[in-house]
Design a protein around this motif. Structure first.
Motif, PDB file in Angstrom:
ATOM      1  N   ALA A 253       0.832  -1.213   0.000  1.00  0.00           N
ATOM      2  CA  ALA A 253       0.000   0.000   0.000  1.00  0.00           C
ATOM      3  C   ALA A 253       0.862   1.256   0.000  1.00  0.00           C
ATOM      4  O   ALA A 253       0.577   2.232  -0.706  1.00  0.00           O
ATOM      5  CB  ALA A 253      -0.931  -0.006   1.221  1.00  0.00           C
ATOM      6  N   ARG A 254       1.931   1.225   0.771  1.00  0.00           N
ATOM      7  CA  ARG A 254       2.827   2.400   0.809  1.00  0.00           C
ATOM      8  C   ARG A 254       3.556   2.560  -0.532  1.00  0.00           C
ATOM      9  O   ARG A 254       3.771   3.691  -0.994  1.00  0.00           O
ATOM     10  CB  ARG A 254       3.855   2.237   1.938  1.00  0.00           C
ATOM     11  CG  ARG A 254       3.290   2.112   3.339  1.00  0.00           C
ATOM     12  CD  ARG A 254       2.687   3.408   3.875  1.00  0.00           C
ATOM     13  NE  ARG A 254       1.351   3.666   3.394  1.00  0.00           N
ATOM     14  CZ  ARG A 254       0.267   3.041   3.859  1.00  0.00           C
ATOM     15  NH1 ARG A 254       0.367   2.138   4.801  1.00  0.00           N
ATOM     16  NH2 ARG A 254      -0.926   3.346   3.362  1.00  0.00           N
ATOM     17  N   LEU A 255       3.941   1.440  -1.146  1.00  0.00           N
ATOM     18  CA  LEU A 255       4.584   1.519  -2.456  1.00  0.00           C
ATOM     19  C   LEU A 255       3.646   2.126  -3.496  1.00  0.00           C
ATOM     20  O   LEU A 255       4.055   2.946  -4.325  1.00  0.00           O
ATOM     21  CB  LEU A 255       5.013   0.112  -2.916  1.00  0.00           C
ATOM     22  CG  LEU A 255       6.388  -0.398  -2.478  1.00  0.00           C
ATOM     23  CD1 LEU A 255       6.573  -1.832  -2.909  1.00  0.00           C
ATOM     24  CD2 LEU A 255       7.499   0.479  -3.064  1.00  0.00           C
ATOM     25  N   GLN A 256       2.382   1.701  -3.457  1.00  0.00           N
ATOM     26  CA  GLN A 256       1.392   2.237  -4.395  1.00  0.00           C
ATOM     27  C   GLN A 256       1.171   3.726  -4.185  1.00  0.00           C
ATOM     28  O   GLN A 256       0.928   4.473  -5.139  1.00  0.00           O
ATOM     29  CB  GLN A 256       0.085   1.455  -4.260  1.00  0.00           C
ATOM     30  CG  GLN A 256       0.196   0.020  -4.762  1.00  0.00           C
ATOM     31  CD  GLN A 256      -1.044  -0.813  -4.473  1.00  0.00           C
ATOM     32  OE1 GLN A 256      -1.845  -0.476  -3.600  1.00  0.00           O
ATOM     33  NE2 GLN A 256      -1.205  -1.916  -5.205  1.00  0.00           N
ATOM     34  N   GLU A 257       1.247   4.161  -2.919  1.00  0.00           N
ATOM     35  CA  GLU A 257       1.126   5.595  -2.636  1.00  0.00           C
ATOM     36  C   GLU A 257       2.273   6.389  -3.257  1.00  0.00           C
ATOM     37  O   GLU A 257       2.095   7.521  -3.697  1.00  0.00           O
ATOM     38  CB  GLU A 257       1.097   5.842  -1.123  1.00  0.00           C
ATOM     39  CG  GLU A 257      -0.203   5.426  -0.449  1.00  0.00           C
ATOM     40  CD  GLU A 257      -0.151   5.654   1.056  1.00  0.00           C
ATOM     41  OE1 GLU A 257       0.863   6.226   1.539  1.00  0.00           O
ATOM     42  OE2 GLU A 257      -1.104   5.263   1.752  1.00  0.00           O
ATOM     43  N   LEU A 258       3.468   5.783  -3.277  1.00  0.00           N
ATOM     44  CA  LEU A 258       4.627   6.455  -3.865  1.00  0.00           C
ATOM     45  C   LEU A 258       4.493   6.583  -5.379  1.00  0.00           C
ATOM     46  O   LEU A 258       5.047   7.508  -5.981  1.00  0.00           O
ATOM     47  CB  LEU A 258       5.911   5.694  -3.525  1.00  0.00           C
ATOM     48  CG  LEU A 258       6.364   5.742  -2.063  1.00  0.00           C
ATOM     49  CD1 LEU A 258       7.574   4.815  -1.857  1.00  0.00           C
ATOM     50  CD2 LEU A 258       6.724   7.161  -1.646  1.00  0.00           C
ATOM     51  N   GLY A 259       3.723   5.655  -6.000  1.00  0.00           N
ATOM     52  CA  GLY A 259       3.517   5.705  -7.437  1.00  0.00           C
ATOM     53  C   GLY A 259       4.745   5.249  -8.214  1.00  0.00           C
ATOM     54  O   GLY A 259       5.715   4.733  -7.639  1.00  0.00           O
ATOM     55  N   PRO A 260       4.748   5.457  -9.543  1.00  0.00           N
ATOM     56  CA  PRO A 260       5.907   5.059 -10.361  1.00  0.00           C
ATOM     57  C   PRO A 260       7.145   5.854  -9.947  1.00  0.00           C
ATOM     58  O   PRO A 260       7.046   6.951  -9.419  1.00  0.00           O
ATOM     59  CB  PRO A 260       5.470   5.424 -11.792  1.00  0.00           C
ATOM     60  CG  PRO A 260       3.980   5.570 -11.729  1.00  0.00           C
ATOM     61  CD  PRO A 260       3.661   6.048 -10.348  1.00  0.00           C
ATOM     62  N   ILE A 261       8.290   5.279 -10.230  1.00  0.00           N
ATOM     63  CA  ILE A 261       9.535   5.961  -9.897  1.00  0.00           C
ATOM     64  C   ILE A 261       9.612   7.286 -10.651  1.00  0.00           C
ATOM     65  O   ILE A 261       9.288   7.366 -11.838  1.00  0.00           O
ATOM     66  CB  ILE A 261      10.752   5.069 -10.222  1.00  0.00           C
ATOM     67  CG1 ILE A 261      12.035   5.702  -9.683  1.00  0.00           C
ATOM     68  CG2 ILE A 261      10.854   4.775 -11.705  1.00  0.00           C
ATOM     69  CD1 ILE A 261      13.223   4.770  -9.698  1.00  0.00           C
TER      70      ILE A 261
END
Length: 465
Positions: A253-261
């Protein structure tokens, strides 16, 4: 209740002040002689007083860091340039650059992305979270040069809250994985605050002395084995009866919040690889390590790059630590100008000559471990390095062996207050004091055994001893 608490705090503070004044007073009333001259006495009294002030945290470190060398100069212990020599030492600016570099990587979000990815890939259980946290910590420590403990502590604190973990054995173990992955590994992962600091002190006795990133990895990599063994031991000791779940989901979930690099992250990766390439090839190009930290961090701010901001990186630097480090470097310089290092070495040399190598290094480890209770790591390095390098020269031992043993001993502690970085991790409030002490006592003992029966034989095999 609040009145009783206030009285208790005042009583503790009073005891600390009594100790801070009493110990220097004892040094002051000791009669002077040919060895313990008036100048050495003044240096000892001033230095011990301010180191106790720092240890008991009466003020911000900047205050004693300035007052200590000022008192040396004012009272004639050393001239002004010698007393404040640490403030122009390359190590100070090197560590400042490392702080800025790590802050820039955190500001852009790259550190969080790497950590969450590692935890997502292996963090589906208690065992997975422990391993994922450790792996993420090691990776971030490598790319931040030993300054990853805050970001990893923050991330694991968030996971503990997301899993509704209360302060106890399980949460303590998870935070211990942060300590193993970001702090215990700093004896082999290059950390300017330690390696550059101790190298600058060693150069007072051994001109040209340096420990590069390659040296640290080549000579100290067995420490990684200790950390892995400890990690697996703590997984077995602290595995909860009810298996944890949700760690991977939280990280995803936190990775998805960060979005694409982002483009900024890509630029940060390029700058990171440039610095790593410079450091890893230092044995080939022959340029000093500190040049990398004096130039590369500022690429983040260049026009057309604009990865970081002054507010996000420069203003977040721990300036108290920078000033304190400069002051500690000055301790070694002033002590050398008074020949204190040679005095200690001369008195200790017969004892060290009568010892076997194992006993010598075991003694240094034990001495450093005991000094941890009353001195900061930087103060220990500035106090022990010069005389031990003098002793190494006297008995024909490679000084790096003694230096590495000091670094091992500095990481051997029992209580959080002994080392600020450990205190930061403990301060997230997810470790009980009982478990912190238990795990670190185990770690100290196993690391001592590892030093004696793995590191020393390894150093003999590669010709370091």
């Amino acid at each position: 209740m609040s009145t009783n608490h206030g009285a208790s705090v005042n009583r503790v503070s009073l005891i600390k002040w009594i100790i801070t004044i009493l110990i220097p007073l004892i040094l002051l009333i000791i009669p002077s002689n040919e060895l313990y001259t008036d100048t050495v006495k003044k240096f000892s009294v001033i230095t011990i007083f301010f180191l106790l002030v720092i240890a008991f945290e009466f003020f911000d470190n900047i205050i004693p860091a300035i007052l200590m060398p000022a008192c040396w100069a004012f009272l004639g212990v050393a001239n002004f340039n010698t007393a404040f020599s640490g403030f122009t030492n390359t190590t100070v600016f090197m560590v400042f650059g490392a702080f800025v570099f790590a802050n820039a990587l955190e500001e852009v979000g790259l550190l969080r992305r790497i950590a969450y990815y590692c935890i997502y890939r292996v963090g589906g259980s208690f065992r997975g979270l422990m391993i994922g946290s450790f792996i993420a910590g090691v990776i971030l420590s490598f790319i931040t040069f030993g300054f990853a403990y805050v970001i990893m502590g923050t991330l694991i604190f968030g996971i503990c809250n997301a899993l509704n973990l209360e302060k106890g054995k399980t949460s303590s173990a998870l935070m211990m994985s942060v300590i193993l992955g970001t702090l215990a590994v700093r004896t082999f992962i290059y950390n300017p605050a330690a390696f550059a600091m101790i190298s600058s002190q060693a150069r007072i006795v051994v001109p040209g002395f340096d420990i590069t990133m390659v040296d640290a990895l080549l000579h100290q990599w067995p420490v990684a084995l200790f950390c892995i063994i400890l990690l697996l031991l703590f997984i077995k000791m602290y595995k909860p009866n009810d298996e944890l779940s949700g760690g991977s989901e939280y990280a995803l979930a936190r990775l998805q919040e960060l979005g694409p690099i982002t483009v900024k992250e890509k630029k940060a990766i390029v700058i990171l690889f440039l610095l790593l390439a410079y450091l890893l090839t230092s044995p080939l190009h022959g340029m000093a390590t500190y040049w990398g930290f004096l130039f590369f961090p500022w690429l983040f701010f260049m026009p057309g790059i604009n990865v970081s901001t002054a507010k996000g990186s420069i203003k977040k630097v721990n300036y108290s630590m920078i000033f304190f480090m400069a002051s500690c470097i000055s301790i070694g310089t002033v002590a050398t100008s008074l020949n204190i290092g040679k005095l200690i070495a001369g008195l200790s040399l017969p004892v060290f000559n009568s010892m076997e190598t194992f006993s010598q290094l075991g003694f240094i480890y034990l001495l450093t471990f005991l000094l941890n209770f009353v001195m900061t790591p930087l103060a220990i390095m500035s106090t022990l390095t010069v005389p031990l390098c003098e002793i190494a020269a006297g008995i024909g031992t490679d000084p790096r062996v003694f230096v590495y043993t000091i670094l091992h001993g500095i990481e051997a502690l029992v209580f959080p207050y002994e080392y600020v970085a450990y205190l930061v991790v403990y301060s997230f409030g997810m470790m009980t004091m009982k478990e912190f002490i238990k795990m670190n006592v185990i770690r100290t003992v196993l690391c001592f055994l590892g030093l004696m029966f793995i590191c020393i034989p390894y150093w003999m095999i590669i010709g370091l001893m």
